[in-house]
Design an enzyme around this catalytic site. Structure first.
Site, short mmCIF file in Angstrom:
data_model
loop_
_atom_site.label_atom_id
_atom_site.label_comp_id
_atom_site.label_asym_id
_atom_site.label_seq_id
_atom_site.Cartn_x
_atom_site.Cartn_y
_atom_site.Cartn_z
N ARG A 39 0.83 -1.20 0.00
CA ARG A 39 0.00 0.00 0.00
C ARG A 39 0.87 1.26 0.00
NH1 ARG A 39 -2.05 1.74 4.47
NH2 ARG A 39 -2.60 -0.30 5.31
N TYR A 92 -12.38 21.54 -13.97
CA TYR A 92 -12.95 20.19 -14.08
C TYR A 92 -14.11 20.01 -13.09
CZ TYR A 92 -13.52 15.21 -13.79
OH TYR A 92 -14.08 13.96 -13.77
N LYS A 96 -6.22 10.26 -19.25
CA LYS A 96 -6.41 10.98 -20.49
C LYS A 96 -5.18 10.82 -21.41
CE LYS A 96 -10.14 12.05 -18.28
NZ LYS A 96 -10.30 13.27 -17.53
N ASP A 101 -3.80 21.54 -12.27
CA ASP A 101 -4.24 20.34 -12.99
C ASP A 101 -3.74 20.50 -14.43
OD1 ASP A 101 -5.64 18.42 -14.46
OD2 ASP A 101 -7.40 18.52 -13.17
#
Ligand SMILES: *Cc1c(COP(=O)(O)O)cnc(C)c1O
Length: 367
Positions: free
Chosen positions: A49, A103, A200, A175
């Protein structure tokens, strides 16, 4: 003569060669897909993790593209996972300054936090530096930047926004999904943390969800790592492996997609069915306001045959969608706005299909 040691590797070479295993006879050329939940004790990494060799291959490659060999990148389960980790840098009740449009997932998250008192959100047009200064003067812990913004493609002077934010003692997160590190490198403008929806352009094939956060600041990197480790929404090794494989050709896909977009924009400016073209001058995203309102925009979605009517962007395949079909999209986004993600197909096929759909949608809206 320039020796190899003096010359940092160009992005294309980093994309192709990044994250490969050490060159020893018999080693695999492709990174290991590390499917293990734990590691034999005695080394730094002891539980999956916290880290994973497949994540590291992806992360070092992305870090080298956004910055240099000292830059740190972390993979997340999705773009929103990376964004949530970046927003966790806010103190409780902290103040965020964000663009008018960005976004809709990030925007909805911040709206929810604003409503519950967990954070305070102020939206400003970041191209208006006086408005930015006023918002900073009112108190600010984090400036969120998206330039160009999704889906309105509004831009701002990120270096100047960052300079003013830093003067006010505020960190800046950008971003950078729409630019990719090939289009713009925010860390060079002083931005503190860059986040990506790797889903993307970086992964590029519409077959995987992944996110990333990148920073030059070791203290911020440690906090982001804690957010990932304790938040627990970690990426799968297979998804991370696929994303790195997709990135091998990012430079080729990006170059073609940008060239296709530039060609389409030139022709769309004169199109009788298009009321407005939004295009920031580079990149492969276009927004169109179509003549005939929301119905005409819906008709274009139905009529295209090469373009895919689908949400998302940055894949090899061209996609378009009327953004207001999403309930989360704010009403300041026009009803007739189509967001186009230009892919790497033959540009004449893209043009013929789009031109035909626009003309037929326009005719139907008048008939
Ligand atoms: C898609 C997108 C996101 C969210 O990324 P996911 O990988 O879907 O979680 C964030 N920012 C921008 C600009 C996006 O386009």
């Amino acid at each position: 003569m320039v020796s190899r040691a003096d010359r940092p590797l160009a992005p294309a070479t980093r994309l192709v060669g990044g994250g490969r295993p050490p060159r020893v006879p018999g080693a695999s050329v492709s990174p290991e897909l590390s499917l293990t939940s734990t590691f034999v004790a005695g080394a730094d990494l002891n539980y999956a993790r916290v880290g994973n060799p497949t994540w590291s291959a992806f992360e070092t490659t992305l870090a080298g593209l956004e910055g240099d060999d000292a830059t740190l990148a972390l993979a997340f389960a999705s773009g929103m996972g990376a964004i949530s980790a970046a927003l966790s840098l806010l103190p409780h009740g902290g103040r965020v300054v964000a663009p008018r449009h960005f976004y809709n997932g990030t925007s909805a998250q911040l709206d929810a936090w604003h409503d519950s008192g967990r954070a305070h959100l102020t939206r400003v047009d970041l191209a208006d530096l006086e408005a930015l200064d006023a918002a900073l003067d009112a108190g600010c812990d984090l400036v969120w930047v998206e330039s160009p913004s999704n889906p309105m493609l509004e831009t701002c002077d990120v270096a100047e926004v960052t300079r003013r934010a830093h003067a006010a003692g505020t960190i800046v997160v950008e971003d950078n999904t729409f630019n990719t590190p090939l289009g713009r490198r925010p860390l060079d403008d002083g931005v503190d943390v860059v986040v990506h929806s790797v889903t993307k352009y970086l992964a590029g094939h519409s077959d995987v969800l992944l996110g990333a956060a990148v920073t030059n600041d070791a203290g911020l990197a440690a906090r982001l790592l804690t957010a990932r480790t304790l938040g627990g929404a970690i990426p799968g090794p297979h998804e991370t492996w696929l994303a790195l494989r997709g990135m091998r050709t990012l430079h080729l896909r990006w170059e073609r997609a940008c060239a296709n977009a530039a060609t389409l924009v030139e022709r769309l400016h004169d199109h009788p069915s298009v009321a407005q073209v939004r295009y920031p001058g580079s990149g492969a995203m276009i927004a169109l306001e179509v003549v005939g309102g929301a119905d005409a925009a819906r008709a274009v979605e139905d009529l295209v045959e090469v373009w895919l009517p689908a949400t998302s962007l940055g894949g090899v395949e061209s996609m378009l969608e009327r953004r207001r079909r999403h309930a989360l999209e704010p009403s300041s986004v026009p009803e007739n706005l189509l967001r186009l993600s230009v892919g790497v197909e033959d540009v004449e096929d893209l043009w013929t299909d789009l031109d035909d759909a626009l003309r037929r949608a326009h005719a139907a809206s008048q008939g």
